[in-house]
Design a protein around this motif. Structure first.
Motif, PDB file in Angstrom:
ATOM      1  N   GLY A   1      -5.585  22.555  49.551  1.00 55.46           N
ATOM      2  CA  GLY A   1      -5.030  23.422  48.521  1.00 55.46           C
ATOM      3  C   GLY A   1      -6.059  23.906  47.511  1.00 55.46           C
ATOM      4  N   TRP A   2      -7.342  23.781  47.838  1.00 58.57           N
ATOM      5  CA  TRP A   2      -8.396  24.148  46.902  1.00 58.57           C
ATOM      6  C   TRP A   2      -8.830  25.606  47.014  1.00 58.57           C
ATOM      7  CZ3 TRP A   2     -11.936  19.237  47.615  1.00 58.57           C
ATOM      8  CH2 TRP A   2     -11.296  18.136  47.016  1.00 58.57           C
ATOM      9  N   VAL A   3      -8.575  26.230  48.154  1.00 65.76           N
ATOM     10  CA  VAL A   3      -8.893  27.646  48.347  1.00 65.76           C
ATOM     11  C   VAL A   3      -7.751  28.310  49.103  1.00 65.76           C
ATOM     12  CG1 VAL A   3     -11.416  27.301  48.385  1.00 65.76           C
ATOM     13  CG2 VAL A   3     -10.136  27.328  50.536  1.00 65.76           C
ATOM     14  N   GLU A   4      -7.701  29.638  48.982  1.00 63.43           N
ATOM     15  CA  GLU A   4      -6.752  30.442  49.761  1.00 63.43           C
ATOM     16  C   GLU A   4      -7.505  31.622  50.345  1.00 63.43           C
ATOM     17  OE1 GLU A   4      -3.617  31.649  47.122  1.00 63.43           O
ATOM     18  OE2 GLU A   4      -2.857  29.593  46.899  1.00 63.43           O
TER      19      GLU A   4
ATOM     20  N   ARG B   1      -7.381  35.537  51.862  1.00 66.82           N
ATOM     21  CA  ARG B   1      -6.593  36.758  51.719  1.00 66.82           C
ATOM     22  C   ARG B   1      -7.394  37.918  52.293  1.00 66.82           C
ATOM     23  NH1 ARG B   1      -6.974  37.730  45.170  1.00 66.82           N
ATOM     24  NH2 ARG B   1      -8.947  38.854  45.205  1.00 66.82           N
TER      25      ARG B   1
ATOM     26  N   THR C   1      -8.403  28.170  44.072  1.00 71.26           N
ATOM     27  CA  THR C   1      -7.131  27.913  43.406  1.00 71.26           C
ATOM     28  C   THR C   1      -7.358  27.110  42.126  1.00 71.26           C
ATOM     29  OG1 THR C   1      -6.763  25.831  44.565  1.00 71.26           O
ATOM     30  CG2 THR C   1      -5.936  27.855  45.645  1.00 71.26           C
ATOM     31  N   GLU C   2      -6.326  26.952  41.340  1.00 66.85           N
ATOM     32  CA  GLU C   2      -6.428  26.133  40.130  1.00 66.85           C
ATOM     33  C   GLU C   2      -6.772  24.685  40.483  1.00 66.85           C
ATOM     34  OE1 GLU C   2      -6.544  26.929  36.880  1.00 66.85           O
ATOM     35  OE2 GLU C   2      -6.507  28.993  37.607  1.00 66.85           O
ATOM     36  N   SER C   3      -6.140  24.138  41.526  1.00 65.72           N
ATOM     37  CA  SER C   3      -6.473  22.760  41.907  1.00 65.72           C
ATOM     38  C   SER C   3      -7.895  22.667  42.450  1.00 65.72           C
ATOM     39  CB  SER C   3      -5.461  22.187  42.900  1.00 65.72           C
ATOM     40  OG  SER C   3      -5.458  22.917  44.096  1.00 65.72           O
TER      41      SER C   3
END
Length: 151
Positions: free
Chosen positions: A87-90, A92, A106-108
């Protein structure tokens, strides 16, 4: 000295080369191990996350990121996959270009890189910055910049 058309290193050059290669490997190994223990991430994961943290809007094209951290696009893809599972990157689609892919922190992910940075900076200081004087460190940076430009 030249044998068979090869311009061999002299003794001083060979000694310097061996110190460089062994020192750089030992440094990278120590930094990686300490990041794994302190933050649960590898040095290559940290480098990718930190570059995203410094990018405008915390976003970079995958191809630009690969060039920036001097890793193959395949390796960056594998690293990004691991980081996305945490959950550290996304990923797109690149804005204005349906073919390109961007990676967004991401924020996390930002929280993770900020936590890891504390350990990383301590390790970099302990193993490099505080080992050599400032002038030598600056010259090392200039020298390695020249090497990167040449390559």
């Amino acid at each position: 000295m030249s044998v068979s058309g090869v311009n061999w290193l002299d003794d001083e050059q060979q000694e310097a080369w061996r110190h460089y290669i062994r020192g750089s490997r030992a440094l990278e190994t120590a930094l990686d191990s300490e990041l794994q223990n302190a933050a649960g991430m590898s040095l290559s994961e940290y480098e990718l996350l930190s570059m995203l943290s410094e990018a405008p809007d915390r976003v970079l094209r995958m191809s630009a990121l690969a060039d920036l951290i001097v890793q193959s696009r395949s390796r960056v893809t594998h690293t990004a996959n691991r980081l996305a599972r945490r959950g550290w990157v996304e990923r797109r689609a690149a804005v204005g270009d349906g073919r390109g892919v961007e990676l967004m922190l991401t924020e996390s992910g930002m929280d993770a890189v900020l936590q890891a940075a504390q350990s990383h900076v301590t390790s970099v200081r302990q193993h490099l910055v505080d080992v050599i004087d400032k002038d030598a460190l600056i010259e090392l940076g200039r020298t390695m910049s020249k090497v990167c430009e040449r390559l």
